[in-house]
Structure formats: C-alpha cells, structure tokens
Scaffold this motif. Structure first.
Motif, PDB file in Angstrom:
ATOM      1  N   PRO A 150       0.856  -1.291   0.020  1.00  0.00           N
ATOM      2  CA  PRO A 150       0.075  -0.043   0.171  1.00  0.00           C
ATOM      3  C   PRO A 150       0.799   1.441  -0.086  1.00  0.00           C
ATOM      4  O   PRO A 150       0.504   2.252  -0.409  1.00  0.00           O
ATOM      5  N   ASN A 151       1.980   1.365   0.723  1.00  0.00           N
ATOM      6  CA  ASN A 151       3.034   2.454   0.583  1.00  0.00           C
ATOM      7  C   ASN A 151       3.729   2.546  -0.676  1.00  0.00           C
ATOM      8  O   ASN A 151       4.482   3.751  -0.836  1.00  0.00           O
ATOM      9  N   GLY A 152       3.636   1.725  -1.423  1.00  0.00           N
ATOM     10  CA  GLY A 152       4.151   1.919  -2.974  1.00  0.00           C
ATOM     11  C   GLY A 152       5.498   1.168  -3.146  1.00  0.00           C
ATOM     12  O   GLY A 152       6.118   0.888  -4.013  1.00  0.00           O
ATOM     13  N   TRP A 187      13.840   4.382  -4.395  1.00  0.00           N
ATOM     14  CA  TRP A 187      12.917   4.555  -3.682  1.00  0.00           C
ATOM     15  C   TRP A 187      12.947   3.937  -2.218  1.00  0.00           C
ATOM     16  O   TRP A 187      12.621   4.679  -1.125  1.00  0.00           O
ATOM     17  N   ALA A 188      13.161   2.834  -2.054  1.00  0.00           N
ATOM     18  CA  ALA A 188      13.434   1.824  -0.866  1.00  0.00           C
ATOM     19  C   ALA A 188      14.217   2.554  -0.104  1.00  0.00           C
ATOM     20  O   ALA A 188      14.067   2.634   1.404  1.00  0.00           O
ATOM     21  N   HIS A 205       2.010  14.611   5.041  1.00  0.00           N
ATOM     22  CA  HIS A 205       2.546  15.021   3.688  1.00  0.00           C
ATOM     23  C   HIS A 205       3.801  14.272   3.345  1.00  0.00           C
ATOM     24  O   HIS A 205       4.024  14.348   2.116  1.00  0.00           O
ATOM     25  N   LEU A 206       4.862  13.877   4.044  1.00  0.00           N
ATOM     26  CA  LEU A 206       5.971  13.118   3.570  1.00  0.00           C
ATOM     27  C   LEU A 206       5.482  11.649   3.236  1.00  0.00           C
ATOM     28  O   LEU A 206       5.913  11.040   2.187  1.00  0.00           O
ATOM     29  N   ILE A 207       4.454  11.126   3.881  1.00  0.00           N
ATOM     30  CA  ILE A 207       4.213   9.808   3.412  1.00  0.00           C
ATOM     31  C   ILE A 207       3.354  10.075   2.003  1.00  0.00           C
ATOM     32  O   ILE A 207       3.466   9.056   0.902  1.00  0.00           O
ATOM     33  N   GLU A 212       3.593   9.216  -4.028  1.00  0.00           N
ATOM     34  CA  GLU A 212       3.623   9.777  -5.472  1.00  0.00           C
ATOM     35  C   GLU A 212       5.034   9.450  -5.897  1.00  0.00           C
ATOM     36  O   GLU A 212       5.108   9.162  -7.204  1.00  0.00           O
ATOM     37  N   ALA A 213       6.248   9.374  -5.226  1.00  0.00           N
ATOM     38  CA  ALA A 213       7.511   9.170  -5.602  1.00  0.00           C
ATOM     39  C   ALA A 213       7.558   7.550  -6.081  1.00  0.00           C
ATOM     40  O   ALA A 213       8.110   7.333  -7.136  1.00  0.00           O
ATOM     41  N   ALA A 214       6.853   6.841  -5.315  1.00  0.00           N
ATOM     42  CA  ALA A 214       6.808   5.395  -5.750  1.00  0.00           C
ATOM     43  C   ALA A 214       6.023   5.242  -7.239  1.00  0.00           C
ATOM     44  O   ALA A 214       6.479   4.330  -8.159  1.00  0.00           O
ATOM     45  N   GLU A 215       5.043   5.981  -7.281  1.00  0.00           N
ATOM     46  CA  GLU A 215       4.366   6.080  -8.815  1.00  0.00           C
ATOM     47  C   GLU A 215       5.316   6.546  -9.775  1.00  0.00           C
ATOM     48  O   GLU A 215       5.194   5.800 -11.070  1.00  0.00           O
TER      49      GLU A 215
END
Length: 243
Positions: A150-152, A187-188, A205-207, A212-215
C-alpha cells in the motif's frame, strides 16, 4: 607491561553491566558463556556460507552475460547476515522463542542478498535462472512488483534454501533474496531513511510524497523498459554506396 593493562584496553568496550556480571561470574559461568559464544558463531557461520553460495551463483550468471551476451542485466549484488542482536530483536517482534532451533525455523531473513537489475524484465529473468538450478529449493515468493504494498514498495522477494557443504556433511541454509530495479531500490532507500529519521512517526505529507514518488518510479521503470526494448530491437539500415 603490567598484568592489569589488558583489562584497561578491553574495559572501554564493555558496558558497566557487562563488567559487573563478569566480575561476579565464576569459572563455570565463564565456561558456559564461552560455549554459548562458540555456538552462536557456528550458527551464524552457516548463514554466511549460504550467502556466499547464492552470491557465487549470481556472479557466475553475471560473468556469463558479460562474456556472451554483450549485456549484463545485473547491476549490483549486496549481501548481509544479521548480527545476533538483530536476530534476537526480530525474534522478539515475531514472538519466536529464544533458542537457536526455533530461530532457525521462525526467521527467514537472517541471511539476505539484494540483487539490483536494470529493468523489470531482467528481475524476472534472473529470478527464473537462479531458482531453476537443481540445488535451489524455493520456499516462498513474495511479488511486490506485480502487487505493490500500500505504501508503494516494489520488490520481488524469494526465500530459498541452498546447500552448504560442511565437514560434517551438507546442510540446507535459508536465504532471502530481494530483486529490485534501480528505481525501486532508490525509492526503498529513501523510504527507509525517512522512517528512520522520524522513528516511524512520519508526517502525512511526507507519506503522501513517498507514495507519489513510488508511482513516479514505477512509471520510470515502464518508460525505460520500453526504450530498452526499442534499442535492443533496433537494426541499422545497410549503408547506401554511391556509384
């Protein structure tokens, strides 16, 4: 040199509690501690050898690609074996008993190998080549590329057993191998540093930014994969010769 100098060298490396226990311990206790240390050393030694076996198999594949294919799908390989402190912390979180047999059965990531590939297709190709080897037993596959968390988070985890040949005969050792692309690993790494800095209490907001960065990383992988196939499939036209 006096007899007490070695103690002054060792003393700063030990906590006050450890020093107190050592000063109160009798010879039998010290003998038991030494035996426990040796048992733990042998326990972790098997995992180091298991990591070496997997790393060697991957190095052979990488060298073969370099020599015969003109293209190497493996960007990098890194390995680690948890410290005993790390093993006990993980066992406590999972409710595993603090004996070595229970830890061996209850924990699958004491030994870890991370393989970074150029493209998503390379990840699946290397996984297939590694796990199809006769002496590898696949215990579990977690495909977070096909089904991201779920977090990407995206990665492909394979828990396997590899034989380690010791003086007393072969032993099966469990190793977790993680496969990622460069974008997934970047990303990880950022996500891990963020959660470490905020002690897991990350502002929303960081989450959201990490999601967004994962996408964006997944989109980058898709774009680079498409360009890679176009480049690999490109055949230059024959030059024309003016007569």
């Amino acid at each position: 040199m006096t007899a007490v100098e070695p103690q002054h060298v060792v003393r700063p490396l030990l906590s006050a509690r450890t020093l107190e226990l050592l000063e109160r311990a009798d010879s039998g206790t010290l003998s038991d501690l030494t035996a426990l240390r040796d048992e733990i050393t042998r326990f972790l030694m098997r995992y180091r050898f298991g990591v070496s076996e997997v790393e060697t198999k991957l190095d052979i594949l990488r060298e073969e690609f370099n020599l015969t294919a003109g293209y190497n799908p493996i960007e990098s390989i890194s390995c680690r074996v948890k410290t005993m402190e790390g093993v006990l912390e993980k066992a406590a979180r999972k409710g595993v008993d603090f004996d070595l047999d229970s830890i061996r059965e209850g924990l699958s990531d004491i030994a870890g190998v991370r393989v970074i590939c150029s493209f998503v297709s390379d990840v699946y190709r290397i996984v297939e080549l590694l796990t199809s080897q006769d002496d590898i037993t696949v215990l579990e596959v977690k495909d977070y590329i096909a089904r991201p968390k779920p977090n990407g988070y995206r990665s492909l985890h394979v828990i396997l057993e590899v034989p380690v040949f010791l003086s007393g005969g072969p032993e099966q050792v469990r190793v977790e191998v993680q496969f990622r692309t460069i974008a997934m690993d970047f990303w990880a790494s950022l996500e891990h540093k963020t959660y470490y800095k905020y002690d897991a209490q990350v502002p929303q907001h960081l989450i959201d930014g990490l999601t967004e960065a994962a996408e964006a990383a997944a989109h980058l992988d898709e774009t680079m994969e498409r360009l890679h196939h176009e480049v690999r499939g490109y055949q230059p036209s024959a030059p024309t010769i003016a007569i």
